[in-house]
Design an enzyme around this catalytic site. Structure first.
Site, mmCIF file in Angstrom:
data_model
loop_
_atom_site.group_PDB
_atom_site.id
_atom_site.type_symbol
_atom_site.label_atom_id
_atom_site.label_comp_id
_atom_site.label_asym_id
_atom_site.label_seq_id
_atom_site.Cartn_x
_atom_site.Cartn_y
_atom_site.Cartn_z
ATOM 1 N N CYS A 2 0.835 -1.197 0.000
ATOM 2 C CA CYS A 2 0.000 0.000 0.000
ATOM 3 C C CYS A 2 0.871 1.248 0.000
ATOM 4 C CB CYS A 2 -0.847 0.034 1.256
ATOM 5 S SG CYS A 2 -1.833 -1.428 1.475
ATOM 6 N N ARG A 27 3.727 0.142 -6.692
ATOM 7 C CA ARG A 27 4.013 -0.637 -5.482
ATOM 8 C C ARG A 27 2.830 -1.468 -5.021
ATOM 9 N NH1 ARG A 27 7.890 3.209 -2.237
ATOM 10 N NH2 ARG A 27 7.041 2.183 -0.446
ATOM 11 N N TRP A 76 -2.670 -2.864 -1.532
ATOM 12 C CA TRP A 76 -2.256 -4.239 -1.803
ATOM 13 C C TRP A 76 -2.831 -5.030 -0.631
ATOM 14 C CZ3 TRP A 76 0.652 -7.976 0.747
ATOM 15 C CH2 TRP A 76 1.048 -9.065 -0.036
ATOM 16 N N ASN A 102 -0.887 1.912 5.650
ATOM 17 C CA ASN A 102 -0.007 0.907 5.069
ATOM 18 C C ASN A 102 0.541 0.076 6.221
ATOM 19 O OD1 ASN A 102 1.901 -0.553 3.621
ATOM 20 N ND2 ASN A 102 3.409 1.111 3.638
ATOM 21 N N GLY A 103 0.440 -1.240 6.123
ATOM 22 C CA GLY A 103 0.963 -2.088 7.199
ATOM 23 C C GLY A 103 -0.103 -3.033 7.713
ATOM 24 N N GLU A 486 16.384 -17.962 -9.876
ATOM 25 C CA GLU A 486 15.949 -16.632 -10.309
ATOM 26 C C GLU A 486 15.146 -16.748 -11.618
ATOM 27 O OE1 GLU A 486 15.522 -13.854 -9.200
ATOM 28 O OE2 GLU A 486 15.469 -12.481 -10.882
ATOM 29 N N LYS A 490 11.283 -15.608 -12.218
ATOM 30 C CA LYS A 490 10.865 -14.683 -13.283
ATOM 31 C C LYS A 490 9.705 -15.284 -14.058
ATOM 32 C CE LYS A 490 12.215 -11.723 -12.242
ATOM 33 N NZ LYS A 490 13.158 -11.393 -11.237
ATOM 34 N N GLU A 493 6.365 -15.507 -11.890
ATOM 35 C CA GLU A 493 5.687 -14.281 -11.455
ATOM 36 C C GLU A 493 5.059 -13.508 -12.602
ATOM 37 O OE1 GLU A 493 8.152 -11.335 -9.453
ATOM 38 O OE2 GLU A 493 9.854 -11.872 -10.692
ATOM 39 N N HIS A 509 16.720 -37.862 -7.142
ATOM 40 C CA HIS A 509 16.228 -38.132 -5.787
ATOM 41 C C HIS A 509 14.744 -37.799 -5.659
ATOM 42 C CE1 HIS A 509 20.285 -38.978 -4.460
ATOM 43 N NE2 HIS A 509 20.676 -37.871 -5.079
ATOM 44 N N LYS A 609 5.428 -4.134 -5.672
ATOM 45 C CA LYS A 609 6.855 -3.899 -5.857
ATOM 46 C C LYS A 609 7.627 -3.859 -4.550
ATOM 47 C CE LYS A 609 10.467 -2.986 -8.319
ATOM 48 N NZ LYS A 609 11.040 -4.178 -8.971
HETATM 49 C C1 F6R Z 1 10.983 -10.664 -7.957
HETATM 50 C C2 F6R Z 1 11.082 -9.557 -7.024
HETATM 51 C C3 F6R Z 1 10.965 -9.826 -5.576
HETATM 52 C C4 F6R Z 1 11.918 -8.914 -4.764
HETATM 53 C C5 F6R Z 1 11.703 -9.110 -3.266
HETATM 54 C C6 F6R Z 1 12.680 -8.298 -2.442
HETATM 55 O O1 F6R Z 1 11.167 -10.266 -9.277
HETATM 56 O O2 F6R Z 1 11.229 -8.428 -7.422
HETATM 57 O O3 F6R Z 1 11.205 -11.158 -5.279
HETATM 58 O O4 F6R Z 1 13.220 -9.218 -5.109
HETATM 59 O O5 F6R Z 1 10.398 -8.731 -2.936
HETATM 60 O O6 F6R Z 1 12.576 -6.941 -2.721
HETATM 61 P P1 F6R Z 1 13.741 -5.938 -2.396
HETATM 62 O O7 F6R Z 1 14.900 -6.294 -3.249
HETATM 63 O O8 F6R Z 1 13.189 -4.584 -2.701
HETATM 64 O O9 F6R Z 1 14.073 -6.110 -0.939
#
Ligand code: F6R
Length: 614
Positions: A2, A27, A76, A102-103, A486, A490, A493, A509, A609
């Protein structure tokens, strides 16, 4: 997550609030709302909409409202599904008090029960509404606004930042912060408040970051700041030098694609930036030379993609400066047994510098007076302010939810740092240090060229073909295992294709049972012959079970390339930089698959984000 934004001052608030929310919308974006006190009748007006901020903008056009004091929110969801009813702001019974938040209020359930028994009527499933009703009742039992706020904040448990306007106090706004970011921008007879200073930095650069566990009662020309106990605090106002970058997508359809293409330049910028500060680096990180020379353990902490960067960087610190290194998921770190060690360095990796789990893990170690640093992308972030020292990557603002350029610059900064420690410990000399910087630039070049080489084939053939699969297995070994993690993150998500990653050695295994013609296996190679050979064996095992192999290989790895149904071949770089060289093609390929599936790539469902709740 949020975002909150508020304005009180000489002008009308709506355009500021909407502009601020728009800057923060990346965000969290499942609903939005706005409330203001009308300048003439001083009554509370509000509007809320499910979905993106543009839906709220449409509503506000149809039913305009404005005033000199107003608050807004993009949501969010945590408690209560995304809906108009659950969108903020939330209100007391009389709709005189309005809150954006927010929170998380962790004890909202018991508070709601008490308030309901006392006759309060709730209209949403959120924790936030509890704040409004509780405040309503405390305003009755306390003589002053301040006394009611002190009682309120001392009854709320959790991590939160919220703004409150109240029809009965039309010339002031209440701002509260506990373990969630909130800052005030001070203008000329006007005050802005937001979760992130970037949201108002075009209006003013004079910023007060609310201290943790504090609240402010603010008028357009006055800020009264208090601890949660009610004791007054002196505001520490800073002049920030950050700018809002008007971040357009330019010719790209999505921010993610734009950010993938920016990587070569931002890796260059990161290397240049670090090179320029090499002589002052330990001062900058608040470390003494003696501390660096004595370092005998490194702890890397992060979440998601930043955790993957940490997993790769573990190989950097252990191989280049020969320091045993542990990697921690921030969300687990706080709950594990902790063994304080004076000769350790704790490194917190975070694109945003705001991730709640990482921040709390940082605070835990700070409280023990052990050396902490953060590697982050956001100079105005909470982690920069709270860590002992900080190393900034030069990725620039990352808007797409899926992290790309932040990851590659984190790898670059950590690779550089490992060499800089090694230089200080006299494990390498200055020529090798310079070579490391050159190697990073070469890897950046390879990252970009590999995308160029495969761009046409991916767009025309490969990406459309792979949209038919519902699930994919990812395999890697040693350095390429976290890279495979990673890659899997990608794909899942942004395309919602179920992606499961395993260390390749684990295949037999258990996971081998999943291999069939409908489940492609993406295999990530390694340039060390010994590890490469093992990866080839895993590819054979997969093919022997009728599996479909996609190989991400290095030049000259013919056996793997010949075995694969599809391969992407990357020129060889320094072994430890293999993941950096390879990441671009992975991001581009997964992006194109998601695009062919028509997914909302920059704002995937359910995600946000900056994850500012634990
Ligand atoms: C995936 C992604 C998330 C962030 C994670 C940590 O593409 O962006 O997994 O990496 O939420 O966020 P930060 O790096 O801002 O602490």
């Amino acid at each position: 997550m949020c975002s909150v934004f508020g304005y009180i001052g000489k002008n009308n608030c709506r355009s500021y609030v909407m502009e601020g929310l728009q800057k923060l919308e990346y965000r969290g974006y499942d609903s939005a709302g706005f409330a203001c006190l009308d300048s003439d009748d001083k009554r509370l007006y509000f509007s809320k909409a499910k979905g993106r901020l543009k839906n709220l903008a449409t509503l506000l056009k149809e039913k305009p409202m404005d005033g000199h004091i107003g608050i807004g929110h993009t949501r969010w969801s945590v408690y209560g599904k995304p809906s108009q009813k659950n969108a903020h702001p939330h209100f007391d019974c009389e709709k005189r008090i309005s809150i954006v938040h927010n929170g998380i209020i962790e004890n909202y359930h018991s508070l709601k029960e008490q308030l309901t028994q006392a006759g309060h009527i709730f209209h949403s499933e959120t924790d936030t509404e509890t704040i409004a009703h509780l405040f309503e009742s405390l305003l009755v039992s306390h003589k002053t606004l301040k006394a009611a706020v002190v009682d309120l904040v001392n009854q709320l448990e959790g991590a939160y930042a919220f703004l409150c306007i109240n029809q009965d106090y039309p010339d002031c706004m209440i701002m509260v912060r506990k373990r969630s970011p909130l800052c005030i921008g001070i203008g000329d007879d006007e005050i802005f408040v937001a979760s992130d200073p970037l949201a108002f930095i075009n209006q003013t650069k004079k910023v007060l970051f609310l201290p943790d566990e504090s609240f402010a009662i603010v008028k357009k020309d006055l800020i009264e700041l208090y601890e949660f106990s009610g004791k007054p605090l002196t505001p520490d106002v800073q002049e920030l030098s950050i700018e809002w970058q008007d971040n357009q997508k330019n010719e790209h359809q999505h921010y993610m694609l734009k950010e993938i293409y920016e990587q070569k330049n931002v890796i260059h910028a990161t290397v240049d930036f670090l090179h320029a500060m090499t002589d002052q680096i330990w001062d900058h990180l608040s470390l003494t030379l003696e501390q660096v020379r004595k370092l005998d353990k490194i702890h890397l902490v992060g979440c998601g993609t930043s955790w993957h960067a940490a997993r790769i960087a573990q190989f950097y610190f252990e191989t280049i400066c020969m320091i045993p290194t542990r990697v921690h998921l921030a969300s687990e770190f706080r709950y594990m047994p902790f063994f304080p060690d004076e000769d350790s360095l704790y490194v917190y990796i975070s694109q945003s510098g705001e991730t709640a789990d990482t921040l709390e893990a940082l605070r835990l170690v700070n409280s023990m007076n052990l050396p902490t640093i953060t590697v982050t992308n956001v100079p105005s972030s909470t982690m920069v302010r709270e860590a002992g020292g900080f190393l900034l990557t030069q990725a620039g603002q990352e808007i797409a939810v899926a992290s790309t350029k932040a990851f590659s610059t984190q790898l670059s900064a950590l690779y550089w740092l490992a060499h800089r420690i090694a230089l200080e410990k006299r494990i390498i000399d200055s020529v090798q240090m310079e070579q490391a910087e050159q190697d990073l630039l070469v890897a950046a070049e390879v990252l970009e060229n590999t995308i160029e080489n495969y761009k046409r084939d991916i767009c025309q053939t490969h990406a459309p073909f792979y949209t038919q699969f519902d699930r994919v297995i990812f395999l890697g070994r040693h350095l390429s295992y976290p890279l495979a993690m990673e890659a899997a993150l990608k794909l899942k998500e942004i395309s919602y294709i179920f992606s499961q990653c395993y260390p390749a050695g684990e295949l037999k295994h258990g996971p081998l049972a999943l291999v069939d013609e409908k489940t492609p296996v993406f295999i990530f190679s390694h340039s060390e012959p010994l590890i490469y050979q093992k990866i080839v064996s895993n590819a054979h095992e997969t093919k022997a079970r009728g599996g479909h192999v996609v190989a991400f290989a290095f030049e000259g790895q013919h056996e793997l390339i010949d075995l694969a149904d599809l391969s992407f071949v990357v020129p060889k770089v320094k072994t430890l930089l293999g993941p950096l060289a390879m990441i671009g093609i992975i991001q581009f390929f997964t992006y194109q698959i998601a695009k062919n599936l028509d997914c909302p790539i920059d704002k995937p469902r359910n995600l946000a984000k900056s994850v500012t709740v634990e």
